[in-house]
Structures are given as C-alpha cells and as structure tokens.
Design a protein around this motif. Structure first.
Motif, PDB file in Angstrom:
ATOM      1  N   UNK A  31       1.679   4.642   2.654  1.00  0.00           N
ATOM      2  CA  UNK A  31       2.039   5.157   3.968  1.00  0.00           C
ATOM      3  C   UNK A  31       1.772   4.105   5.030  1.00  0.00           C
ATOM      4  N   UNK A  32       2.713   3.982   5.963  1.00  0.00           N
ATOM      5  CA  UNK A  32       2.497   3.127   7.128  1.00  0.00           C
ATOM      6  C   UNK A  32       1.603   3.842   8.130  1.00  0.00           C
ATOM      7  N   UNK A  33       1.211   3.125   9.155  1.00  0.00           N
ATOM      8  CA  UNK A  33       0.292   3.677  10.156  1.00  0.00           C
ATOM      9  C   UNK A  33       0.865   4.916  10.840  1.00  0.00           C
ATOM     10  N   UNK A  34       2.191   4.994  10.988  1.00  0.00           N
ATOM     11  CA  UNK A  34       2.801   6.163  11.625  1.00  0.00           C
ATOM     12  C   UNK A  34       3.136   7.259  10.619  1.00  0.00           C
ATOM     13  N   UNK A  35       2.620   7.144   9.394  1.00  0.00           N
ATOM     14  CA  UNK A  35       2.802   8.094   8.298  1.00  0.00           C
ATOM     15  C   UNK A  35       4.210   8.086   7.727  1.00  0.00           C
ATOM     16  N   UNK A  36       5.037   7.117   8.094  1.00  0.00           N
ATOM     17  CA  UNK A  36       6.293   6.913   7.385  1.00  0.00           C
ATOM     18  C   UNK A  36       5.974   6.470   5.958  1.00  0.00           C
ATOM     19  N   UNK A  37       6.788   6.945   5.017  1.00  0.00           N
ATOM     20  CA  UNK A  37       6.608   6.568   3.625  1.00  0.00           C
ATOM     21  C   UNK A  37       7.043   5.123   3.403  1.00  0.00           C
ATOM     22  N   UNK A  38       6.218   4.379   2.680  1.00  0.00           N
ATOM     23  CA  UNK A  38       6.536   2.990   2.350  1.00  0.00           C
ATOM     24  C   UNK A  38       7.031   2.922   0.914  1.00  0.00           C
ATOM     25  N   UNK A  39       8.307   2.562   0.756  1.00  0.00           N
ATOM     26  CA  UNK A  39       8.842   2.368  -0.602  1.00  0.00           C
ATOM     27  C   UNK A  39       8.099   1.243  -1.310  1.00  0.00           C
ATOM     28  N   UNK A  40       7.728   0.114  -0.689  1.00  0.00           N
ATOM     29  CA  UNK A  40       8.186  -0.347   0.624  1.00  0.00           C
ATOM     30  C   UNK A  40       9.541  -1.045   0.524  1.00  0.00           C
ATOM     31  N   UNK A  41      10.331  -1.225   1.607  1.00  0.00           N
ATOM     32  CA  UNK A  41      10.036  -0.837   2.978  1.00  0.00           C
ATOM     33  C   UNK A  41      10.164   0.676   3.185  1.00  0.00           C
ATOM     34  N   UNK A  42      10.269   1.078   4.456  1.00  0.00           N
ATOM     35  CA  UNK A  42      10.324   2.489   4.808  1.00  0.00           C
ATOM     36  C   UNK A  42      11.536   3.178   4.204  1.00  0.00           C
ATOM     37  N   UNK A  43      11.290   4.291   3.531  1.00  0.00           N
ATOM     38  CA  UNK A  43      12.322   5.246   3.118  1.00  0.00           C
ATOM     39  C   UNK A  43      11.779   6.640   3.394  1.00  0.00           C
ATOM     40  N   UNK A  44      12.529   7.418   4.142  1.00  0.00           N
ATOM     41  CA  UNK A  44      12.017   8.716   4.583  1.00  0.00           C
ATOM     42  C   UNK A  44      12.006   9.749   3.473  1.00  0.00           C
ATOM     43  N   UNK A  45      12.761   9.512   2.394  1.00  0.00           N
ATOM     44  CA  UNK A  45      12.788  10.485   1.306  1.00  0.00           C
ATOM     45  C   UNK A  45      11.407  10.679   0.688  1.00  0.00           C
ATOM     46  N   UNK A  46      10.556   9.646   0.737  1.00  0.00           N
ATOM     47  CA  UNK A  46       9.202   9.811   0.226  1.00  0.00           C
ATOM     48  C   UNK A  46       8.404  10.824   1.022  1.00  0.00           C
ATOM     49  N   UNK A  83      19.663  10.186   6.755  1.00  0.00           N
ATOM     50  CA  UNK A  83      19.974   9.104   5.826  1.00  0.00           C
ATOM     51  C   UNK A  83      18.681   8.523   5.251  1.00  0.00           C
ATOM     52  N   UNK A  84      18.740   7.343   4.694  1.00  0.00           N
ATOM     53  CA  UNK A  84      17.555   6.775   4.043  1.00  0.00           C
ATOM     54  C   UNK A  84      16.376   6.598   4.991  1.00  0.00           C
ATOM     55  N   UNK A  85      16.659   6.500   6.284  1.00  0.00           N
ATOM     56  CA  UNK A  85      15.584   6.356   7.260  1.00  0.00           C
ATOM     57  C   UNK A  85      15.603   7.506   8.269  1.00  0.00           C
ATOM     58  N   UNK A  86      16.154   8.622   7.862  1.00  0.00           N
ATOM     59  CA  UNK A  86      16.238   9.774   8.756  1.00  0.00           C
ATOM     60  C   UNK A  86      17.268   9.520   9.830  1.00  0.00           C
ATOM     61  N   UNK A  87      16.827   9.387  11.079  1.00  0.00           N
ATOM     62  CA  UNK A  87      17.708   8.958  12.169  1.00  0.00           C
ATOM     63  C   UNK A  87      17.119   7.742  12.884  1.00  0.00           C
TER      64      UNK A  87
END
Length: 834
Positions: free
Chosen positions: A724-739, A413-417
C-alpha cells in the motif's frame, strides 16, 4: 437558588459525560460536525508524490490533493478524457485464413509454431489511454508553518488542510459533489482579511487560458493518438501497418513519428476539454494575473471548478461530432449561482452518506493508533497490530467506489478515475482478464448496487462492437471481446504478445456481473431488458466457437490461461492450447446462467435446450498429478510456479462451480493449487488470494495475505511484490485500484458468503478479528445482513429481506431455514443454530 445551582451543576456534569462519551467513541466535534476518527486518513506533512496525495471524486470528476500549506497542488481528471477516437481501433484482424493451420499445429503438439502464427496474424493493436485533465495551483501568502495536518474524511467525503501561519489558523476544505456535478473548495481563517493567494490552471496538454472577471477558463485538446509501446517495439513485431498515424505504407516512419500526437499531427483528431474555475469571495479583492487570478485580503473564499469534454458516446468522433464542453460547464455553474458552499456541502453529504452509511464495520482494537498518521501506521503495522487500519481500508474501497463510479459516468478503469500521466501504466484503461471485473467485486455485497451501473453500460457497448468483431474476425454469431478495451470500446485483441492479448472469453466474465446484480437485487426488469440479451449474445458466440476434442468433449479450439505459460516438453514452452480450464469454467458458467435466466423469464425454450445439450458435453475439471487443479487440458507444468494469475481457479472464485460441499475433491485440488502458488503476490493478486482463502473458509490464511498487503510502499521501493502507498492506494506496483477493491470484497467474503444458495455467517473469521460487528452487507436474494460476534463466536445476526422468502442460514456446521417477511428485520441469536 439552591435548586437552580444544583441544576447547573447537573447540566455541567452531563456535558462532561457527553464529551467523555464522544471522545471514547473515537469521535471529535468540529464546527458542529461529529467526525468518526476511525474513518479519517490523517497526515502530518504534505504529499511529495502522487501516491501520497488524497483522492476525491464525484463519479465523473476526480482530484488528487497534495495539501501543501503555502503551495497547494490539486491534480485533476475527468473520466471521459481519453486519447484517440472511435477510428483508433484496428479492425483488420481475421483468424480464418490461418485457423486450420493453427489447429493442425496444435493437434501435432507444435505449440510454439502455432503461437508464432497467432502472434503475426491474430492480434490487433494497442488501445488508447486515459488522460490527465490538468492541474490546479494555489500560491498562498505566509511563512513559518505550524500545527499542520491534512485529512481525508471518507465518512463524509471531504478533504481538509489545516495549519497555522503568522498567528492565523487556516483551513481548506475540498469536496466533489455528485448531485451538483462540481468540485468545491472553501478557504477560511480565524482572522478577517487574512486570505491572500494566486491561483491558476495548467495542463500537460496544449491549452489556452482565458480570464473573465472572477473566472479562469482552460481550453485544450487531448492527444489524437497515444502509443504506450516504443516505436522500436512496433517495428520488431512487424506491426507498422497497424499504426498508420506514425508509419507510412512501406513501413518507414513518418517525419513526426512519436508516441503522442496532437492536433494537426493526427488530422485534427482528439477530444476537446474545458475547465472553468469560478471564485466567490467575502471581502478582499480579485485581480487578473498573467496566468490566472490573484485574491488579496479576503475573509473567506469559495472556489467552484467544473470540467467537461467533447465526449459524445463511444461511437462518435469527439473532434467532429462532440459536445461543446463550454456549454456543459456554463450550465453547471449557472445552476449553482445562488447556492452557498454550505448548501453544496449539505447536498453532497446527504447524497454520499445515503450510500456510504449503509455498511458499518468495527473490530476491537488493542492498540490506540487513530492519532498517528497513516504512513506511520503502515510502517508500524508489522510490529503494532492495527485492526482499525483493516476496517479503514475496507471502507476506503467503498469510498473509492462511490467517488469513482456513479450512474451516468464511465466505469472504473485500472486507476479508478485518477491518473496523472499522458502515457500511464497499461494505458490506465480496462484490462478484462480480471482487473476490470475485480473493480466491481464489492459493488453488490457491500450494498453499492447503484455504483455498478457504469460497468453494465460498458458491457452493453462492448456487445455492439463485439458483434462486429465476432463476425469479421471469426465469422461467428453472437459477440466477443478480448483482453483490453478503452472508452471507444474496441473488442479486437491487443498487440505484442499472445499470452495476454489473445483471450476471446472476456464476454463471459463481464456478463457474469449482470447475473450477480440480478441475484443480489432480484430486479426482474433488469434481467429481462439488460442482463439476458447480453448473456445470450455471449453464449451464442461460445456455442459457435467450441469444437470436439479426441475424447468427444467440447473445448475451445485455442486460447490462453492469462497470463501464464507452460512447458510442453523439457526445453520448450508456450502459452496457447485448446480447452484451457479458465475458458471452460467461464463458458460453463455462462451456459448455466443463460439456462437459469431463460427459465426465470420463460423465454427461448429452443435456445435453452440447445445450450443444455452443449453444456453436458463440456470438458470437465481435471486434477493433475501433483493433486492440483489442472490449468490446461493436459497436465502441463507452468513456467512460473508462483505466477500472480490464478486464472484456472475461476470456477472456485469468483464462480461457484467448485464448493466444499458439492465438489469436495475439486475443492481439495484448489487448496493444493493455492499452496503451490504460494502467498507472495503483486497487489491485485493479493486481493484475489484473500478471496480465495475466504472461500476456502480459512480465515487465518486470508488474514496472513492481508498482513502481507499491509506493507508500506513508496515511489523508491524496488521490490516487485505489492503493498500500500501512503494514501492507501494499492501498489501492484505501480498503482492499480483493483487491489483496493479486491481487498474490500475479500473482507466481505470472510464475513458473509451466499454463493452456495445459503447465507453463510462468518465463514472465514480470523482469530485476530475475535470481536467485532458489521452492518449492512448484502446476501444474494436481496437480504441485508448485520452480524455481531465476540471472542470468535457469533452473538447475533439480523436479516432483512425486501420480499417474502425462505432462506437457509449457516453458521459453522449448523444450517437452518427461516421465513423472512418483506421489510421486517429478523434477529437471531446464537441459540438459533443449536
């Protein structure tokens, strides 16, 4: 004796050389394992925020590891845990009573009036939300921490925490195994009887804790209803009748009205869930505490965690027709009764490596950055070129795909799992006007076709609910879906605003993935049994939805260009019009695909002829007065010149209707559009723009967007642009994994393209990536491609096909055909192209 002594010296020298070689290959040896430093996320401090924690997952269960030395927090998810039930979907939307009035207003250029009617009568209600499962805590004995490090090894899918306390070295490993369906944690030290801790489970939801021997059981029920909107928003829209959970029939609020309802507040609805944590210890003792278990003086501890819910299908009530999560957990743990942690780890690594190791990517990096923490590397990126970070983020996208999307599970989904909020951003569900699809852009090209399966199942289930929506909302055959969905597969429009809720062409984009899967795998059985019926169903709806415009072209009668608005005179703007470019691009692609598939399968000749006739009448692309590709049927000016969505470029990417060779004028118009929109964007939009510039065969411009993406973002960041956040999650922001997935797909697109029925090698190689190699990418036609280049020039390319075929290979301006034999690798050097 002299000979023996010389042999010993030679052996020692050989050992030194081997160690030197390993070090210079960016590897280290630890406990008999060879670890690739280039594929390790490394940090010198624990996570303070969720976007600093490290993700693991097995496609069903996910965890975010904070990595505290003495207080470890692991936030937990299970990918079926959503609020609501199948009955949560509002099905009262019917456009037919107001359809003619809307058409009359649009014909008179009264767009705002038409949009007002649509907002009141054509929208539904918001979908339900993906839920956090719980939190696992460890409180360890110790103080005066030193030598701290936490890592995520994405080559082996294992997260570790190492530190020293009171002259003892401690280590924790965490993994999530798909074959064994478990999250496993190993806690060890270099001194006997040194491990002591308390552990317990919590949840944001109402729960009950049971302790039985060495097992902690957490039982709970998710919300039966979650509303992301405020109650005031619902009231201002006049939507009270759509939310009977919190409003009376007269529109007044019920006494307990609020955004989140549990249990009796919502007639007992809501998904049940359970976690079971089992401890296996070597030495020491375990006793129950008020909250969980306490371990003292152990030599080693293994923790096994299983999570399950009562989810039993998108069309079954989880509260009355659900599975028993206790039985699921009991079965999983019973099958691991005699299995050691090392056996679980070995099984996990074999399964994971089979997928991850298919693709290897390296770039020649001038700076040595592998010993620096990821957050520091991100902060230094603008001044210290870090190509290893480019390759790491590419592979990180593949890691997240394998960790979050496996056969039998739910799609990303928008944030993976991974989600830690009861009311998450955008419901943490599925946004289908790009985001859900972008999640799977890398699946085929980066050789992870198996990970695509959950997405196909979502499409299949949406076709069932979408057939009902097409009939009841439109009075049309076929199936339809709109902007949003969740685990219950609602296919009606959402609420609040027409510009992002009313968008009835979602089925066309979703089903394009089924065709792509066939193109990359040549799986004729899949095309026949799964792909074609769903493609035909969406085409059937589109065929019944189209109308003729004044020039005799077929267009959609009304729609939006997500999520943009246009000026239709000097003072007024709207979002609705007929025949938007994205609508027409998706329908044209859908029709073309149905025609091709029916010919391949030799079925439905009559339906094919009908679709062919319609396709020839579809409104063509238009070029506006600024030289841009028009976004709407008329040459309107957008209200936001730099809007993050570029929906009207669908025919360029991810579609292939506009190419440099076949449609040069339209290709030029796309280029102008990209220039006008500019390079700044939110995180996921940067991912799309990387793909656009790769298709434009401009590697340096694609790399410019990449450099924009590699900017550090934390929870205090105020800017609206991504990074990118520190854990390399994509920042829309906020986090969206599609990036993340958009970036990985974009890098692959820069190095290999096959959408033009030829295999194009290094179509968009940037100057910064002058020397490197990539192994294992997939081209359409089921061809595995390896590429080596140096100083910006191709050195070698190898092709391996799973069937006998002739393919066209392109490099620069040179194109040649080559005959491939099934299972045989054909190696070409640069001389082949000259």
């Amino acid at each position: 004796m002299i000979e023996l002594k010389n042999k010993k010296i030679l052996c020692r020298l050989l050992l030194v050389l081997i160690c030197f070689f390993l070090v210079n290959c960016n590897t280290k040896i630890e406990e008999g394992e060879v670890l690739n430093e280039a594929l390790i996320l490394k940090y010198k401090t624990p996570a303070k925020a969720w976007t600093e924690a490290l993700p693991i997952g097995n496609g069903r269960q996910g965890a975010m590891i904070y990595g505290g030395a003495l207080v470890e927090h692991i936030q937990l998810n299970e990918n079926t845990l959503y609020s609501g039930e199948p009955s949560s979907t509002y099905k009262g939307t019917n456009i037919r009573p107001t359809y003619n009035k809307v058409m009359q207003l649009l014909a008179s250029d009264k767009y705002t009036e038409a949009e007002k009617i649509m907002k009141t009568n054509w929208l539904g209600r918001l979908h339900q939300s993906y839920q956090p499962f719980g939190d696992l805590y460890f409180h360890f004995k110790g103080d005066s921490i030193s030598n701290y490090e936490r890592t995520l090894d994405i080559e082996n899918s294992v997260s570790t925490v190492n530190y020293r306390s009171q002259k003892v070295n401690y280590k924790r490993e965490v993994l999530a195994s798909y074959p064994d369906n478990i999250i496993a944690i190993k806690i060890s030290s270099d001194k006997k009887e040194a491990i002591s801790f308390d552990t317990f489970l919590e949840s944001l939801h109402p729960t009950k804790i049971i302790v039985e021997g060495k097992t902690i059981i957490l039982k709970g029920q998710a919300p039966g209803f979650v509303l992301r909107r405020s109650l005031e928003n619902v009231e201002s829209n006049g939507d009270e009748h759509k939310y009977p959970e919190i409003f009376n029939k007269d529109g007044s609020r019920k006494p307990f009205a609020k955004q989140v309802l549990y249990g009796d507040e919502v007639s007992g609805k809501g998904m049940f869930f359970e976690a079971r944590l089992e401890i296996k210890n070597k030495g020491g003792k375990i006793v129950a505490t008020e909250k969980g278990l306490s371990v003292s003086d152990a030599d080693e501890v293994v923790v096994l965690l299983s999570m399950a819910t009562s989810f039993n299908g998108f069309d079954k009530s989880p509260s009355t027709q659900g599975k028993d999560p206790a039985k699921v957990n009991e079965q999983i743990l019973s099958e691991l009764k005699d299995k050691t942690y090392n056996q679980i780890k070995a099984t996990h690594k074999k399964d994971y490596s089979n997928l991850f190791n298919r693709v290897q990517f390296s770039l020649e990096n001038q700076a040595s950055t592998l010993d620096i923490s990821i957050d520091a590397r991100l902060k230094n990126y603008a001044t210290i070129p870090d190509l290893d970070l480019n390759t790491l983020l590419f592979q990180y996208g593949r890691y997240l795909m394998i960790s979050g999307s496996r056969a039998g599970g739910q799609p990303l989904n928008l944030q993976g799992i991974w989600n830690d909020k009861v009311i998450p951003p955008w419901n943490s569900a599925y946004t289908m006007n790009i985001n859900a699809q972008m999640n799977y852009w890398p699946a085929e090209v980066t050789n992870l076709s198996e990970c695509h399966e959950p997405f196909f199942r979502l499409v299949k289930e949406l076709a069932i609910t979408g057939k009902e929506t097409a009939r009841n909302m439109y009075g049309n055959p076929g199936w339809v879906t709109h902007h949003n969905t969740d685990i219950w597969r609602p296919s009606y429009p959402a609420d609040n605003a027409v510009m992002y809720s009313y968008w009835p062409v979602g089925a066309g984009w979703l089903t394009s993935h089924l065709w792509q899967h066939y193109q990359f795998t040549n799986d004729i059985t899949f095309l026949k049994e799964e792909g074609y019926p769903l493609l035909k169903g969406s085409a059937t709806f589109f065929a019944s939805w189209l109308v003729e415009n004044k020039e005799g072209y077929l267009v959609t009668p009304v729609g939006t260009s997500p999520e943009n608005k246009f000026y239709y005179d000097e003072k007024h703007s709207s979002t609705v019009s007929a025949g938007g470019t994205m609508d027409m691009s998706i329908i044209r692609e859908n029709f073309e695909t149905v025609i091709k598939a029916s010919k391949i399968l030799n079925v439905d000749a009559g339906f094919r002829a009908y679709i062919e006739k319609l396709m020839h009448k579809l409104l063509p692309f238009k070029i506006g007065e600024r030289g841009q590709l028009q976004e709407w049927q008329s040459d309107f000016l957008e209200t936001d010149a730099h809007h993050r969505h570029l929906s009207h470029l669908y025919g360029f990417h991810p579609g292939n209707q506009i190419t440099k060779e076949k449609t040069p004028a339209l290709f030029k118009a796309v280029h102008k559009t990209l220039e006008l929109r500019g390079d700044e964007a939110t995180g996921w939009s940067m991912g799309w723009k990387i793909n656009f510039w790769a298709r434009m065969q401009d590697g340096n411009h694609a790399y410019k967007i990449i450099n924009n993406l590699f900017s550090f973002v934390d929870e205090t960041s105020k800017h609206r642009h991504g990074g990118l956040y520190a854990n390399l999650f994509d920042a829309h922001p906020p986090f969206q994994i599609d990036g993340n997935f958009g970036y990985t797909a974009g890098v692959a697109e820069m190095l290999l393209q096959s959408h033009t029925e030829e295999i194009h090698i290094l179509p968009a190689l940037p100057d910064a990536w002058s020397t490197g190699s990539i192994k294992g990418l997939k081209a359409r036609g089921n061809v595995v491609v390896d590429i080596i280049w140096k100083d910006g020039k191709l050195m070698k390319v190898s092709l391996e096909s799973l069937k006998d075929q002739i393919v066209f290979v392109k490099y620069g301006e040179f194109k040649k055909s080559i005959e491939l034999k099934a299972g045989e690798k054909e190696v070409l050097d640069v001389a082949f192209f000259y």
